[in-house]
Design a protein around this motif. Structure first.
Motif, PDB file in Angstrom:
ATOM      1  N   ASN A  37      -9.951  28.029 -14.541  1.00  0.00           N
ATOM      2  CA  ASN A  37      -8.955  26.966 -14.617  1.00  0.00           C
ATOM      3  C   ASN A  37      -8.416  26.820 -16.045  1.00  0.00           C
ATOM      4  OD1 ASN A  37      -9.379  26.567 -11.906  1.00  0.00           O
ATOM      5  ND2 ASN A  37     -10.712  24.787 -12.187  1.00  0.00           N
ATOM      6  N   SER A  94       1.600  28.337  -6.723  1.00  0.00           N
ATOM      7  CA  SER A  94       0.549  27.320  -6.736  1.00  0.00           C
ATOM      8  C   SER A  94       0.583  26.405  -5.511  1.00  0.00           C
ATOM      9  CB  SER A  94       0.695  26.459  -7.991  1.00  0.00           C
ATOM     10  OG  SER A  94      -0.253  25.424  -7.989  1.00  0.00           O
ATOM     11  N   ARG A  96      -1.546  23.684  -5.678  1.00  0.00           N
ATOM     12  CA  ARG A  96      -2.312  22.568  -6.243  1.00  0.00           C
ATOM     13  C   ARG A  96      -1.798  21.188  -5.844  1.00  0.00           C
ATOM     14  NH1 ARG A  96      -6.377  21.832  -9.938  1.00  0.00           N
ATOM     15  NH2 ARG A  96      -6.971  23.733 -10.968  1.00  0.00           N
ATOM     16  N   GLU A 132      -2.446  30.708  -7.766  1.00  0.00           N
ATOM     17  CA  GLU A 132      -3.307  29.554  -8.031  1.00  0.00           C
ATOM     18  C   GLU A 132      -3.522  28.876  -6.688  1.00  0.00           C
ATOM     19  OE1 GLU A 132      -3.351  25.615 -10.885  1.00  0.00           O
ATOM     20  OE2 GLU A 132      -1.417  26.337 -10.171  1.00  0.00           O
ATOM     21  N   GLY A 134      -6.316  27.145  -3.534  1.00  0.00           N
ATOM     22  CA  GLY A 134      -7.580  26.613  -3.060  1.00  0.00           C
ATOM     23  C   GLY A 134      -8.126  27.370  -1.871  1.00  0.00           C
ATOM     24  N   TYR A 156      -8.924  27.868  -8.031  1.00  0.00           N
ATOM     25  CA  TYR A 156      -9.265  26.611  -8.695  1.00  0.00           C
ATOM     26  C   TYR A 156     -10.283  25.772  -7.937  1.00  0.00           C
ATOM     27  CZ  TYR A 156      -5.956  24.207  -5.580  1.00  0.00           C
ATOM     28  OH  TYR A 156      -5.287  23.708  -4.484  1.00  0.00           O
TER      29      TYR A 156
END
Length: 168
Positions: A37, A94, A96, A132, A134, A156
């Motif tokens: 990260n 991403s 996120r 990036e 999950g 991450y």
């Protein structure tokens, strides 16, 4: 273990290999394609001549309506194309910012779509693709993402889970 393996990758524009220029040396060299990260944070905030990082949210409306995922993929591809045309040399895909209203486009689908869209537009060599996400949890996930065009991957959620367990 990864220090013993001769694995390295780089981020940045890949100039024409038939012409030698100083630009060929302008890369961010990584020991391996897995970014912590803090590594990704540094890359997102890296400022140097010849480097520009752009983050694209790979999310779609979680409304349950037909076609939302397809619309998101089209949007992601167009955002990636515009970013590269505007000088982006590192493109971060991403998930996120996932919320109850915004669902994640699966990372492999988003990556493969952007990778092939940029190839069709003759722009793929102008940028590196960083994921990036999950949803990256297993070695197979890393292997398929790298095989489908990722230059680096930041799982991450894995790192955040490890950090929380070490605190407990």
């Amino acid at each position: 273990l990864h220090d013993a393996l001769p694995i390295y990758c780089s981020l940045g524009k890949e100039p024409n290999i038939l012409n030698e220029t100083p630009e060929h040396c302008r890369h961010i060299h990584l020991k391996h394609p897995i970014l912590s990260n803090s590594d990704l944070h540094a890359i997102k905030n890296f400022e140097a001549e010849g480097f520009k990082t752009t983050v694209i949210d790979v999310l779609f409306e979680a409304s349950g309506e037909d076609g939302e995922l397809e619309k998101a993929i089209d949007r992601i591809n167009l955002e990636a194309e515009e970013a590269v045309k505007n000088g982006t040399t590192i493109l971060v895909l991403s998930d996120r910012k996932v919320t109850t209203d915004k669902a994640q486009v699966p990372s492999l689908l988003a990556l493969a779509s952007v990778h092939h869209h940029l190839i069709r537009q003759n722009l793929r060599a102008d940028t590196s693709l960083v994921v990036e996400s999950g949803d990256v949890r297993e070695t197979h996930n890393f292997g398929t993402l790298i095989g489908y065009g990722a230059d680096a991957v930041n799982p991450y959620l894995v790192f955040e889970t490890i950090d929380r367990k070490s605190v407990v």
